[in-house]
Design an enzyme around this catalytic site. Structure first.
Site, PDB file in Angstrom:
ATOM      1  N   GLY A 252       0.745  -1.252   0.000  1.00  0.00           N
ATOM      2  CA  GLY A 252       0.000   0.000   0.000  1.00  0.00           C
ATOM      3  C   GLY A 252       0.772   1.296   0.000  1.00  0.00           C
ATOM      4  O   GLY A 252       0.177   2.356  -0.221  1.00  0.00           O
ATOM      5  N   GLU A 289       3.954  -6.486   2.024  1.00  0.00           N
ATOM      6  CA  GLU A 289       3.616  -6.944   0.663  1.00  0.00           C
ATOM      7  C   GLU A 289       3.588  -5.784  -0.332  1.00  0.00           C
ATOM      8  O   GLU A 289       2.599  -5.580  -1.029  1.00  0.00           O
ATOM      9  CB  GLU A 289       2.228  -7.608   0.680  1.00  0.00           C
ATOM     10  CG  GLU A 289       2.074  -8.756   1.642  1.00  0.00           C
ATOM     11  CD  GLU A 289       0.623  -9.208   1.814  1.00  0.00           C
ATOM     12  OE1 GLU A 289      -0.283  -8.542   1.270  1.00  0.00           O
ATOM     13  OE2 GLU A 289       0.396 -10.216   2.495  1.00  0.00           O
ATOM     14  N   PRO A 290       4.649  -5.000  -0.414  1.00  0.00           N
ATOM     15  CA  PRO A 290       4.600  -3.845  -1.311  1.00  0.00           C
ATOM     16  C   PRO A 290       4.582  -4.260  -2.778  1.00  0.00           C
ATOM     17  O   PRO A 290       5.273  -5.193  -3.178  1.00  0.00           O
ATOM     18  CB  PRO A 290       5.900  -3.100  -0.992  1.00  0.00           C
ATOM     19  CG  PRO A 290       6.834  -4.155  -0.504  1.00  0.00           C
ATOM     20  CD  PRO A 290       5.971  -5.150   0.238  1.00  0.00           C
ATOM     21  N   GLY A 291       3.785  -3.585  -3.551  1.00  0.00           N
ATOM     22  CA  GLY A 291       3.761  -3.807  -4.990  1.00  0.00           C
ATOM     23  C   GLY A 291       4.191  -2.526  -5.694  1.00  0.00           C
ATOM     24  O   GLY A 291       5.338  -2.360  -6.118  1.00  0.00           O
ATOM     25  N   ARG A 292       3.259  -1.582  -5.739  1.00  0.00           N
ATOM     26  CA  ARG A 292       3.471  -0.340  -6.483  1.00  0.00           C
ATOM     27  C   ARG A 292       4.791   0.361  -6.147  1.00  0.00           C
ATOM     28  O   ARG A 292       5.493   0.846  -7.032  1.00  0.00           O
ATOM     29  CB  ARG A 292       2.313   0.608  -6.166  1.00  0.00           C
ATOM     30  CG  ARG A 292       2.310   1.885  -6.992  1.00  0.00           C
ATOM     31  CD  ARG A 292       1.256   2.891  -6.481  1.00  0.00           C
ATOM     32  NE  ARG A 292       0.036   2.303  -6.032  1.00  0.00           N
ATOM     33  CZ  ARG A 292      -1.093   2.216  -6.758  1.00  0.00           C
ATOM     34  NH1 ARG A 292      -1.129   2.717  -7.962  1.00  0.00           N
ATOM     35  NH2 ARG A 292      -2.165   1.643  -6.245  1.00  0.00           N
ATOM     36  N   ARG A 328      -5.554   2.528 -15.867  1.00  0.00           N
ATOM     37  CA  ARG A 328      -5.691   3.336 -14.654  1.00  0.00           C
ATOM     38  C   ARG A 328      -6.418   4.663 -14.863  1.00  0.00           C
ATOM     39  O   ARG A 328      -7.269   5.028 -14.042  1.00  0.00           O
ATOM     40  CB  ARG A 328      -4.326   3.569 -13.988  1.00  0.00           C
ATOM     41  CG  ARG A 328      -3.590   2.258 -13.641  1.00  0.00           C
ATOM     42  CD  ARG A 328      -2.373   2.471 -12.748  1.00  0.00           C
ATOM     43  NE  ARG A 328      -2.777   2.820 -11.401  1.00  0.00           N
ATOM     44  CZ  ARG A 328      -2.763   4.029 -10.911  1.00  0.00           C
ATOM     45  NH1 ARG A 328      -2.293   5.022 -11.636  1.00  0.00           N
ATOM     46  NH2 ARG A 328      -3.199   4.261  -9.705  1.00  0.00           N
ATOM     47  N   CYS A 358     -13.111   2.276 -28.766  1.00  0.00           N
ATOM     48  CA  CYS A 358     -14.419   2.907 -28.930  1.00  0.00           C
ATOM     49  C   CYS A 358     -15.137   3.091 -27.606  1.00  0.00           C
ATOM     50  O   CYS A 358     -16.156   2.435 -27.332  1.00  0.00           O
ATOM     51  CB  CYS A 358     -15.256   2.069 -29.889  1.00  0.00           C
ATOM     52  SG  CYS A 358     -14.365   1.793 -31.418  1.00  0.00           S
TER      53      CYS A 358
HETATM   54  N1  LLP Z   1      -1.294  -7.147  -0.691  1.00  0.00           N
HETATM   55  C1  LLP Z   1      -2.600  -7.268  -0.991  1.00  0.00           C
HETATM   56  C2  LLP Z   1      -3.403  -8.237  -0.255  1.00  0.00           C
HETATM   57  C3  LLP Z   1      -3.167  -6.468  -2.004  1.00  0.00           C
HETATM   58  O1  LLP Z   1      -4.455  -6.589  -2.276  1.00  0.00           O
HETATM   59  C4  LLP Z   1      -2.343  -5.549  -2.694  1.00  0.00           C
HETATM   60  C5  LLP Z   1      -2.912  -4.725  -3.759  1.00  0.00           C
HETATM   61  C6  LLP Z   1      -0.986  -5.473  -2.360  1.00  0.00           C
HETATM   62  C7  LLP Z   1      -0.495  -6.278  -1.346  1.00  0.00           C
HETATM   63  C8  LLP Z   1      -0.042  -4.528  -3.039  1.00  0.00           C
HETATM   64  O2  LLP Z   1      -0.421  -3.206  -2.800  1.00  0.00           O
HETATM   65  P1  LLP Z   1       0.486  -1.978  -3.306  1.00  0.00           P
HETATM   66  O3  LLP Z   1       1.757  -1.978  -2.488  1.00  0.00           O
HETATM   67  O4  LLP Z   1       0.767  -2.153  -4.736  1.00  0.00           O
HETATM   68  O5  LLP Z   1      -0.353  -0.803  -3.032  1.00  0.00           O
HETATM   69  N2  LLP Z   1      -4.942  -1.523  -9.623  1.00  0.00           N
HETATM   70  C9  LLP Z   1      -4.843  -0.501  -8.596  1.00  0.00           C
HETATM   71  C10 LLP Z   1      -4.204  -1.016  -7.348  1.00  0.00           C
HETATM   72  C11 LLP Z   1      -4.884  -2.235  -6.784  1.00  0.00           C
HETATM   73  C12 LLP Z   1      -4.201  -2.806  -5.563  1.00  0.00           C
HETATM   74  C13 LLP Z   1      -4.759  -4.123  -5.210  1.00  0.00           C
HETATM   75  N3  LLP Z   1      -4.138  -4.764  -4.112  1.00  0.00           N
HETATM   76  C14 LLP Z   1      -4.117   0.693  -9.175  1.00  0.00           C
HETATM   77  O6  LLP Z   1      -3.731   0.653 -10.336  1.00  0.00           O
HETATM   78  O7  LLP Z   1      -3.958   1.711  -8.508  1.00  0.00           O
END
Ligand code: LLP
Length: 430
Positions: A252, A289-292, A328, A358
């Site tokens: 997050g 659990e960082p993604g972004r 997005r 479209c």
């Molecule tokens: N862990 C869980 C359980 C999650 O559901 C998520 C993201 C993450 C970790 C990673 O979160 P992050 O660090 O990336 O914020 N498609 C959307 C974002 C959806 C996130 C879904 N869950 C966007 O493009 O902004």
């Protein structure tokens, strides 16, 4: 090489994508070269940017017991995964498909956590067979199914319960997950009972507690609110003899798209560990659990201007990328930076940059002052996260290719989809 003109301040957050002599580069590779060689739309990632983002976590952690499980839904290209696996990351997966990707790059199963609200039995079986670190379970029904599946395999599944702490992450409603109106997690008030049920299930071994309150958080105080609620629950669990070994705070942390101040992993960790100590829970291992924040600013999407169309109310730059490539903006009204690969001198006009799909929602950027000509190539910034992974084939559009730049070199890490790829598997009636 020197910059031909001062780097705009907004670019300071994207140091791996910089202008040199009026050409935008990824590390030491001029992006116009890639666009010409490989075509557009094209995702371009910077290996150095991935490493730098990882380093912000690694240095923030120091010697503290933290397992980073990269939330691969943000970008699951095998080359990206391999990079993080090499750096020592674990992975947060949400499907059997993501498990397959993690295993394909040689990820250590003991560092894989399986999250998600709708796990199917076959996915549980595959993860148990692989020996994952554990499952973040989101309902009593899922506890039951997981126990059955594990028992059937003669195993016990390690579980954490994902609780919903009912805090407002103050982010876009579609990416806010910790409120009681969201589908995610077990309501915190019902969690103790859920742990009691889990304890009675023969196929389970309780190991932790999990939450994920949302994504693109630029203020970290909602984590702290959630943490206190989680620690209250940890105390209650201690009280009934359930002793946990880890606490998973999900992902997050936000990034800078425009002018946001990116929160630092260190600020988060310092506070969390201070609270763990203060509340006598210093033995807990932390999982993140960082993604972004690991990939978002490590990628751009290149797109070529097909037509300029000057309407009565708006000027449109119609480009070859669309909402199927980068969803997005259409889905969240998201703002992505936009840079010409070779900025032109001269007067600017205000453009809406739109794709060929479209749908009126098919826009990528709105009301941007640009000096453009047909054929110009543009870079959409901060496209490393939730870009390619959310891409689709609407309007029978092949998905883009992906490239990883490494210093002065580049590697095509995913071929552009072909039209034959798109028709594969379909048939007509006899
Ligand atoms: N862990 C869980 C359980 C999650 O559901 C998520 C993201 C993450 C970790 C990673 O979160 P992050 O660090 O990336 O914020 N498609 C959307 C974002 C959806 C996130 C879904 N869950 C966007 O493009 O902004």
């Amino acid at each position: 090489m020197t910059a031909a003109f001062p780097v705009p301040p907004e670019l300071a957050g994207h140091p791996f994508f910089q202008y040199r002599n009026n050409v935008l580069y990824a590390e030491d590779v001029p992006l116009d070269h890639l666009a010409e060689k490989l075509g557009t739309p094209l995702y371009v990632y910077s290996r150095a940017a991935l490493k730098a983002a990882w380093e912000t976590y690694r240095s923030a952690i120091g010697q503290r017991p933290v397992q980073v499980c990269y939330g691969m839904k943000a970008n699951s290209n095998l080359a990206v995964l391999k990079e993080f696996a090499r750096l020592g990351a674990g992975f947060d997966i949400v499907s059997g498909g993501e498990l397959k990707r993690a295993l394909a790059v040689g990820a250590d199963p003991a560092r894989i956590v399986f999250s998600g609200v709708g796990k199917q039995a076959w996915e549980m079986r595959a993860a148990l067979a692989a020996g994952v670190m554990g499952f973040n379970v989101e309902s009593e029904a899922e506890l039951q199914r997981l126990s059955d599946v594990a028992q059937d395999m003669g195993l016990r599944a390690r579980v954490s319960l994902r609780v919903n702490p009912d805090v407002d992450a103050q982010t876009h409603p579609y990416i806010s997950t910790g409120l009681k109106e969201n589908k995610f997690g077990i309501p915190i008030g019902a969690a103790l009972d859920a742990y009691r049920s889990a304890r009675l299930l023969p196929g389970l071994e309780i190991t932790g507690l999990d939450c994920h309150i949302g994504s693109q958080l630029t203020d970290i105080s909602p984590y702290f609110d959630a943490l206190e609620k989680l620690l209250d629950l940890v105390d209650d669990l201690d009280g009934i003899g359930i002793r946990l070994s880890h606490l998973d705070l999900g992902g997050g942390l936000g990034i800078r798209y425009r002018d946001e101040v990116q929160p630092s992993p260190k600020a988060l960790l310092d506070h969390v560990f201070q609270r763990l100590q203060a509340r006598g829970q210093g033995h807990l291992q932390l999982v993140l659990e960082p993604g972004r924040s690991l990939v978002g600013n490590a990628g751009v999407l290149l797109t070529t201007v097909q037509y300029l169309k000057h309407g009565e109310a708006r000027n449109f730059a119609i480009v070859d990328a669309a909402m199927n490539d980068l969803l997005r903006p259409a889905l969240y009204d998201a703002w992505h930076g936009l840079r010409p690969l070779r900025p032109r001198a001269g007067d600017t006009l205000e453009y809406d940059v739109v794709g060929p799909v479209c749908e009126s929602a098919d826009w990528l950027a709105r009301q941007r002052a640009l000096a453009l000509e047909q054929g110009d190539v543009l870079a959409l910034e901060s496209a490393g996260a939730y870009g390619m992974t959310m891409a689709g084939n609407y309007n029978t559009r092949p998905r883009a290719a992906e490239v990883m730049v490494d210093g002065g070199h580049y590697h095509v890490v995913r071929q552009r989809e072909t039209l034959d790829d798109l028709l594969r598997g379909e048939s007509t009636l006899p």
